[in-house]
Design a protein around this motif. Structure first.
Motif, short mmCIF file in Angstrom:
data_model
loop_
_atom_site.label_atom_id
_atom_site.label_comp_id
_atom_site.label_asym_id
_atom_site.label_seq_id
_atom_site.Cartn_x
_atom_site.Cartn_y
_atom_site.Cartn_z
N GLY A 52 -6.94 -8.69 2.68
CA GLY A 52 -6.42 -8.09 1.60
C GLY A 52 -5.48 -7.21 1.87
N MET A 53 -5.65 -6.31 2.92
CA MET A 53 -4.50 -5.39 3.19
C MET A 53 -3.18 -6.05 3.66
N ALA A 54 -3.49 -6.93 4.44
CA ALA A 54 -2.21 -7.60 4.89
C ALA A 54 -1.46 -8.29 4.00
N VAL A 55 -2.08 -9.22 2.88
CA VAL A 55 -1.61 -9.70 1.84
C VAL A 55 -0.83 -8.77 1.05
N GLY A 56 -1.52 -7.76 0.66
CA GLY A 56 -1.23 -6.55 -0.31
C GLY A 56 0.28 -6.05 0.44
N THR A 57 0.11 -5.52 1.57
CA THR A 57 1.35 -5.00 2.16
C THR A 57 2.45 -5.73 2.30
N ALA A 58 2.23 -6.96 2.77
CA ALA A 58 3.38 -8.32 2.76
C ALA A 58 3.90 -8.44 1.57
N LEU A 59 3.22 -8.40 0.51
CA LEU A 59 3.74 -8.61 -0.76
C LEU A 59 4.40 -7.47 -1.42
N GLY A 60 4.38 -6.26 -0.76
CA GLY A 60 4.92 -4.99 -1.27
C GLY A 60 4.08 -4.32 -2.53
N TRP A 61 2.74 -4.67 -2.60
CA TRP A 61 2.34 -4.31 -3.62
C TRP A 61 1.96 -2.75 -3.31
N GLY A 62 1.63 -1.99 -4.28
CA GLY A 62 1.15 -0.55 -4.24
C GLY A 62 -0.03 -0.34 -3.73
N ASN A 63 -0.38 0.88 -3.39
CA ASN A 63 -1.77 1.25 -2.87
C ASN A 63 -3.05 0.86 -3.66
N LEU A 64 -2.93 1.06 -4.95
CA LEU A 64 -4.15 0.51 -5.80
C LEU A 64 -4.42 -0.69 -5.81
N PRO A 65 -3.42 -1.73 -5.88
CA PRO A 65 -3.74 -3.26 -6.16
C PRO A 65 -4.18 -3.76 -4.62
#
Length: 172
Positions: A52-65
């Motif tokens: 989850g952290m890797a996907v969210g970070t790689a996609l440039g999502w914000g901290n909450l999502p």
């Protein structure tokens, strides 16, 4: 030779990670049992959390999502590991889901609360990218701290025939 002497003579000379107990009985609430239960929980949580952290970070999502994705995936993978074992023991899907929920919910919730709490308070950890050592160091440290906090929780629940003790009813 009395019965107890014969029994001692014929006992196998190997260690096994599960205590010998009648089928259906909960494991003893030892620190070792609690650590094993927590490691099981940590495996699923870590897979979901890292993914989850890797996907969210790689996609440039914000901290909450990103955090929400990591938490959802931690529960999904945590429950899935338990479901796999219980289903393999021949339990039906509906009963297996109830066992997984009973066995893992508190453990995963505590682990996720601590894990995400550590990352949130760690300076710049939520802003680190996949290529930065801070991303991986803070994630590893947060999981280690979550493990340390969750072991006593699992020891307490196992001692009350709850939590991971529920799964042991299906180990034969």
């Amino acid at each position: 030779m009395d019965h107890s002497a014969r029994t001692e003579q014929h006992q196998p000379h190997h260690e096994h990670h599960h205590e010998h107990r009648p089928a259906g009985r909960a494991p003893a609430a030892t620190w070792s049992t609690a650590a094993q239960a927590t490691l099981h929980c940590l495996t699923g949580c870590a897979v979901g959390e890292v993914l989850g952290m890797a996907v969210g970070t790689a996609l440039g999502w914000g901290n909450l999502p990103t955090a929400l994705l990591a938490i959802v995936l931690a529960f999904v993978f945590g429950y899935s590991l338990t479901l796999r074992g219980v289903l393999r023991a021949g339990v039906g899907l509906a009963a297996a889901v109830r066992v997984a929920l009973a066995a893992d919910t508190l453990s995963i919730a505590v682990m996720e609360l601590i894990d995400n709490g550590v990352i949130l308070v760690w300076p710049s950890a939520m802003d680190a990218t996949l290529g930065e050592p801070l991303f991986w160091a803070s994630l590893a440290a947060s999981l280690a701290i979550a493990f340390a906090v969750t072991v006593p929780v699992n020891k307490w629940t196992i001692g009350r025939s709850r939590g991971h003790a529920v799964v042991h009813r299906y180990h034969h």
